[in-house]
Design a protein around this motif. Structure first.
Motif, PDB file in Angstrom:
ATOM      1  N   GLU A  89      -7.722  -0.107  18.243  1.00  0.00           N
ATOM      2  CA  GLU A  89      -8.465   0.474  19.361  1.00  0.00           C
ATOM      3  C   GLU A  89      -9.820  -0.209  19.580  1.00  0.00           C
ATOM      4  OE1 GLU A  89      -9.663   4.969  20.986  1.00  0.00           O
ATOM      5  OE2 GLU A  89      -8.810   4.682  18.980  1.00  0.00           O
ATOM      6  N   TYR A  90     -10.302  -0.944  18.587  1.00  0.00           N
ATOM      7  CA  TYR A  90     -11.589  -1.631  18.710  1.00  0.00           C
ATOM      8  C   TYR A  90     -11.505  -2.637  19.870  1.00  0.00           C
ATOM      9  CZ  TYR A  90     -15.947  -3.863  17.224  1.00  0.00           C
ATOM     10  OH  TYR A  90     -17.236  -4.347  17.171  1.00  0.00           O
ATOM     11  N   PRO A  91     -12.548  -2.741  20.692  1.00  0.00           N
ATOM     12  CA  PRO A  91     -12.512  -3.658  21.838  1.00  0.00           C
ATOM     13  C   PRO A  91     -12.284  -5.106  21.407  1.00  0.00           C
ATOM     14  CG  PRO A  91     -14.454  -2.245  21.914  1.00  0.00           C
ATOM     15  CD  PRO A  91     -13.827  -2.006  20.598  1.00  0.00           C
ATOM     16  N   SER A  92     -11.174  -5.683  21.831  1.00  0.00           N
ATOM     17  CA  SER A  92     -10.822  -7.040  21.403  1.00  0.00           C
ATOM     18  C   SER A  92     -11.817  -8.074  21.928  1.00  0.00           C
ATOM     19  CB  SER A  92      -9.408  -7.393  21.877  1.00  0.00           C
ATOM     20  OG  SER A  92      -9.302  -7.281  23.291  1.00  0.00           O
ATOM     21  N   ARG A  93     -12.358  -7.860  23.125  1.00  0.00           N
ATOM     22  CA  ARG A  93     -13.341  -8.803  23.670  1.00  0.00           C
ATOM     23  C   ARG A  93     -14.601  -8.810  22.793  1.00  0.00           C
ATOM     24  NH1 ARG A  93     -10.952  -6.137  27.937  1.00  0.00           N
ATOM     25  NH2 ARG A  93     -10.163  -7.369  29.712  1.00  0.00           N
ATOM     26  N   LEU A  94     -15.023  -7.631  22.382  1.00  0.00           N
ATOM     27  CA  LEU A  94     -16.229  -7.520  21.561  1.00  0.00           C
ATOM     28  C   LEU A  94     -15.998  -8.108  20.172  1.00  0.00           C
ATOM     29  CD1 LEU A  94     -19.130  -6.423  21.475  1.00  0.00           C
ATOM     30  CD2 LEU A  94     -18.192  -4.227  20.699  1.00  0.00           C
ATOM     31  N   ARG A  95     -14.799  -7.958  19.656  1.00  0.00           N
ATOM     32  CA  ARG A  95     -14.474  -8.476  18.321  1.00  0.00           C
ATOM     33  C   ARG A  95     -14.676  -9.989  18.259  1.00  0.00           C
ATOM     34  NH1 ARG A  95      -9.470  -6.838  17.888  1.00  0.00           N
ATOM     35  NH2 ARG A  95      -9.807  -4.869  16.770  1.00  0.00           N
ATOM     36  N   ASN A 109     -12.047   8.790  27.490  1.00  0.00           N
ATOM     37  CA  ASN A 109     -10.607   8.637  27.681  1.00  0.00           C
ATOM     38  C   ASN A 109     -10.185   7.239  28.101  1.00  0.00           C
ATOM     39  OD1 ASN A 109      -9.718  11.524  27.352  1.00  0.00           O
ATOM     40  ND2 ASN A 109     -11.194  11.808  29.004  1.00  0.00           N
ATOM     41  N   ALA A 110     -11.114   6.427  28.552  1.00  0.00           N
ATOM     42  CA  ALA A 110     -10.759   5.085  29.018  1.00  0.00           C
ATOM     43  C   ALA A 110     -10.454   4.167  27.840  1.00  0.00           C
ATOM     44  CB  ALA A 110     -11.892   4.495  29.849  1.00  0.00           C
ATOM     45  N   SER A 111      -9.498   3.275  28.045  1.00  0.00           N
ATOM     46  CA  SER A 111      -9.181   2.276  27.025  1.00  0.00           C
ATOM     47  C   SER A 111     -10.337   1.291  26.904  1.00  0.00           C
ATOM     48  CB  SER A 111      -7.906   1.524  27.401  1.00  0.00           C
ATOM     49  OG  SER A 111      -7.733   0.390  26.567  1.00  0.00           O
ATOM     50  N   LEU A 112     -10.635   0.909  25.675  1.00  0.00           N
ATOM     51  CA  LEU A 112     -11.667  -0.103  25.442  1.00  0.00           C
ATOM     52  C   LEU A 112     -11.095  -1.511  25.539  1.00  0.00           C
ATOM     53  CD1 LEU A 112     -13.527   1.615  22.456  1.00  0.00           C
ATOM     54  CD2 LEU A 112     -14.163   1.614  24.878  1.00  0.00           C
ATOM     55  N   HIS A 163     -22.576   3.297  37.572  1.00  0.00           N
ATOM     56  CA  HIS A 163     -21.676   4.326  37.034  1.00  0.00           C
ATOM     57  C   HIS A 163     -21.255   5.313  38.121  1.00  0.00           C
ATOM     58  CE1 HIS A 163     -22.074   3.060  32.916  1.00  0.00           C
ATOM     59  NE2 HIS A 163     -23.367   3.327  32.855  1.00  0.00           N
ATOM     60  N   ARG A 164     -22.210   5.778  38.894  1.00  0.00           N
ATOM     61  CA  ARG A 164     -21.906   6.776  39.926  1.00  0.00           C
ATOM     62  C   ARG A 164     -21.033   6.202  41.028  1.00  0.00           C
ATOM     63  NH1 ARG A 164     -28.085   9.249  39.977  1.00  0.00           N
ATOM     64  NH2 ARG A 164     -27.792  10.652  38.183  1.00  0.00           N
ATOM     65  N   ALA A 165     -21.261   4.944  41.386  1.00  0.00           N
ATOM     66  CA  ALA A 165     -20.416   4.311  42.396  1.00  0.00           C
ATOM     67  C   ALA A 165     -18.993   4.158  41.872  1.00  0.00           C
ATOM     68  CB  ALA A 165     -20.991   2.948  42.785  1.00  0.00           C
ATOM     69  N   ALA A 166     -18.855   3.808  40.599  1.00  0.00           N
ATOM     70  CA  ALA A 166     -17.521   3.691  39.999  1.00  0.00           C
ATOM     71  C   ALA A 166     -16.808   5.030  40.026  1.00  0.00           C
ATOM     72  CB  ALA A 166     -17.646   3.180  38.564  1.00  0.00           C
ATOM     73  N   LEU A 167     -17.507   6.094  39.678  1.00  0.00           N
ATOM     74  CA  LEU A 167     -16.905   7.426  39.701  1.00  0.00           C
ATOM     75  C   LEU A 167     -16.492   7.815  41.123  1.00  0.00           C
ATOM     76  CD1 LEU A 167     -19.329   9.322  37.279  1.00  0.00           C
ATOM     77  CD2 LEU A 167     -16.937   8.727  36.825  1.00  0.00           C
ATOM     78  N   GLU A 168     -17.340   7.473  42.084  1.00  0.00           N
ATOM     79  CA  GLU A 168     -17.044   7.827  43.478  1.00  0.00           C
ATOM     80  C   GLU A 168     -15.746   7.179  43.950  1.00  0.00           C
ATOM     81  OE1 GLU A 168     -19.060   7.509  47.936  1.00  0.00           O
ATOM     82  OE2 GLU A 168     -20.328   7.478  46.143  1.00  0.00           O
ATOM     83  N   TYR A 169     -15.469   5.969  43.459  1.00  0.00           N
ATOM     84  CA  TYR A 169     -14.270   5.264  43.894  1.00  0.00           C
ATOM     85  C   TYR A 169     -13.171   5.271  42.829  1.00  0.00           C
ATOM     86  CZ  TYR A 169     -16.901   3.907  47.965  1.00  0.00           C
ATOM     87  OH  TYR A 169     -17.622   3.957  49.137  1.00  0.00           O
ATOM     88  N   ASN A 170     -13.256   6.257  41.926  1.00  0.00           N
ATOM     89  CA  ASN A 170     -12.197   6.498  40.935  1.00  0.00           C
ATOM     90  C   ASN A 170     -11.914   5.306  40.026  1.00  0.00           C
ATOM     91  OD1 ASN A 170     -11.624   9.218  41.735  1.00  0.00           O
ATOM     92  ND2 ASN A 170     -10.575   8.407  43.538  1.00  0.00           N
ATOM     93  N   LEU A 171     -12.967   4.589  39.672  1.00  0.00           N
ATOM     94  CA  LEU A 171     -12.835   3.523  38.688  1.00  0.00           C
ATOM     95  C   LEU A 171     -13.309   4.039  37.329  1.00  0.00           C
ATOM     96  CD1 LEU A 171     -14.246   0.495  40.716  1.00  0.00           C
ATOM     97  CD2 LEU A 171     -11.914   0.721  39.863  1.00  0.00           C
ATOM     98  N   SER A 172     -12.653   3.614  36.277  1.00  0.00           N
ATOM     99  CA  SER A 172     -13.083   3.988  34.935  1.00  0.00           C
ATOM    100  C   SER A 172     -14.413   3.321  34.630  1.00  0.00           C
ATOM    101  CB  SER A 172     -12.045   3.550  33.899  1.00  0.00           C
ATOM    102  OG  SER A 172     -10.822   4.224  34.098  1.00  0.00           O
ATOM    103  N   THR A 173     -15.305   4.059  33.976  1.00  0.00           N
ATOM    104  CA  THR A 173     -16.622   3.501  33.664  1.00  0.00           C
ATOM    105  C   THR A 173     -17.116   3.981  32.316  1.00  0.00           C
ATOM    106  OG1 THR A 173     -18.899   3.239  34.454  1.00  0.00           O
ATOM    107  CG2 THR A 173     -17.826   5.336  34.954  1.00  0.00           C
ATOM    108  N   ILE A 174     -17.693   3.073  31.556  1.00  0.00           N
ATOM    109  CA  ILE A 174     -18.200   3.380  30.218  1.00  0.00           C
ATOM    110  C   ILE A 174     -19.691   3.078  30.154  1.00  0.00           C
ATOM    111  CG2 ILE A 174     -18.207   2.549  27.822  1.00  0.00           C
ATOM    112  CD1 ILE A 174     -15.202   2.397  27.955  1.00  0.00           C
ATOM    113  N   GLY A 175     -20.435   4.012  29.589  1.00  0.00           N
ATOM    114  CA  GLY A 175     -21.861   3.826  29.369  1.00  0.00           C
ATOM    115  C   GLY A 175     -22.122   3.492  27.915  1.00  0.00           C
TER     116      GLY A 175
END
Length: 371
Positions: A89-95, A109-112, A163-175
């Protein structure tokens, strides 16, 4: 992954003088975080010429393990995720980044490990220009790449608007946070943070009780850059944290982009500087970005595009506008000339057609027909 391995991984982050790079090397050399502690006296032999008695002495730290056990109890009690570098589950890009944290704390809930990921960063003093860029970028991006993950830092300005724009257009967003998951900073962003957990998540390398100290934000920025395929600087002054994130992204060999602005605008100077110095590619729209990334994606119909079928009956003026837009995207002035519709009437028609999902307003005031 056992609980004890997670606890020992957390404990490693609490050992003075052992940062993420050293912690990762120790785990790789010894085979596991548990072995790093249980077989610490063997470390100098296993890591000849690199580790010595000082490392053994530092690892003899019962209080680090005690603190780690308490933190893991906090994680379990609050239904958080403690993700170590060895887990799928660890983010492969970050690894892939040498200084990636060996432990991440996550609520969401979003995949990393999404198919596509991009970070949007910028000044804490976002102007209307920057805010509108965030909205238009998300609106158009979801049409082309509906599975993209949006990453930012939940800070004032561009971050929170992304973040708010992503939520408005139903995109997953991570802070990505510069403190533990026992608080939200700034507190005025709490509602947005709660909304993000359902449609994304909150991520940090910091344990509970960690305050949002200034140096934590630079550390946070490397995670923002490392999680993504690319970083986009929306607005920035000549100096700022978003420029640090851009530099980190470049050091990770990730793509970096910037929206240009007027030369006299204070919060476009950083973006213009990145473009001038060839540290970022100039983009003016989501379409520019997707094309530059060579993301070969087939967009699924958005609700707006689907909605168009619900409005088959168009007025004569609307038909004239559609007819011209079928020839290609155009600005309002071109449409006024081509259709002979007065500009005040044109503005009203374009707004109504956009609300109906018939057309879309792109960057630069260009209207595009949704097909």
């Amino acid at each position: 992954m056992t609980d004890q391995e997670r606890i020992c991984s957390i404990a490693l982050t609490q050992i003075a003088g052992i940062g993420p790079v050293w912690a990762r090397n120790l785990i790789q050399a010894m085979g596991s975080a548990v072995d790093v502690f249980d077989r610490r006296k063997e470390v100098p032999e296993v890591m000849k010429g690199v580790a010595g008695a000082r490392v053994v002495e530092a690892l003899n730290c019962p209080q680090a393990l005690t603190r780690a056990e308490a933190e893991y109890e906090f994680v379990v009690k609050n239904h958080l995720k403690c993700i170590t570098m060895g887990e799928e589950e660890y983010p492969s890009r970050l690894r892939e980044c040498d200084d990636a944290p060996i432990v991440l704390y996550y609520k969401g809930n979003a995949s990393l490990n999404p198919p596509h990921a991009v970070s949007l960063v910028g000044t804490r003093h976002a102007t209307d220009y920057g805010k509108n860029l965030c909205l238009r970028f998300m609106r158009d991006l979801v049409e082309m790449v509906p599975d993209v993950l949006i990453v930012s830092g939940l800070a004032y300005g561009i971050d929170i608007h992304a973040h708010r724009a992503a939520l408005e257009y139903n995109l997953s967003t991570i802070g990505v946070l510069a403190h533990g998951l026992d608080r939200i900073y700034p507190s005025v962003h709490r509602k947005t943070a709660v909304d993000m957990i359902a449609r994304g998540g909150l991520l940090t390398e910091f344990m509970s009780g960690t305050t949002p100290d200034r140096y934590n934000f630079v550390s946070r920025n490397r995670i923002v850059a490392g999680l993504c395929d690319a970083t986009i600087v929306v607005e920035s002054a000549a100096k700022g944290g978003s420029l640090i994130t851009a530099d980190i992204a470049e050091s990770y060999h990730r793509d970096c982009f910037a929206f240009p602005g007027r030369s006299e605008d204070e919060y476009s100077k950083g973006c213009n500087q990145l473009i001038r110095d060839n540290k970022a590619t100039l983009i003016q729209s989501a379409e520019d970005f997707v094309r530059a990334m060579c993301w070969d994606v087939k967009a699924t119909p958005s609700p707006e595009a689907i909605q168009r079928t619900l409005f088959p009956d168009l007025s004569a003026d609307e038909c004239a506008i559609v007819s011209k837009l079928e020839e290609g995207s155009q600005q309002i002035n071109s449409l006024v000339v081509a259709t002979d519709i007065p500009v005040n009437r044109m503005n009203s028609l374009l707004f109504e057609m956009e609300m109906k999902g018939i057309i879309s307003l792109q960057a630069g005031g260009i209207y595009k027909l949704l097909t």
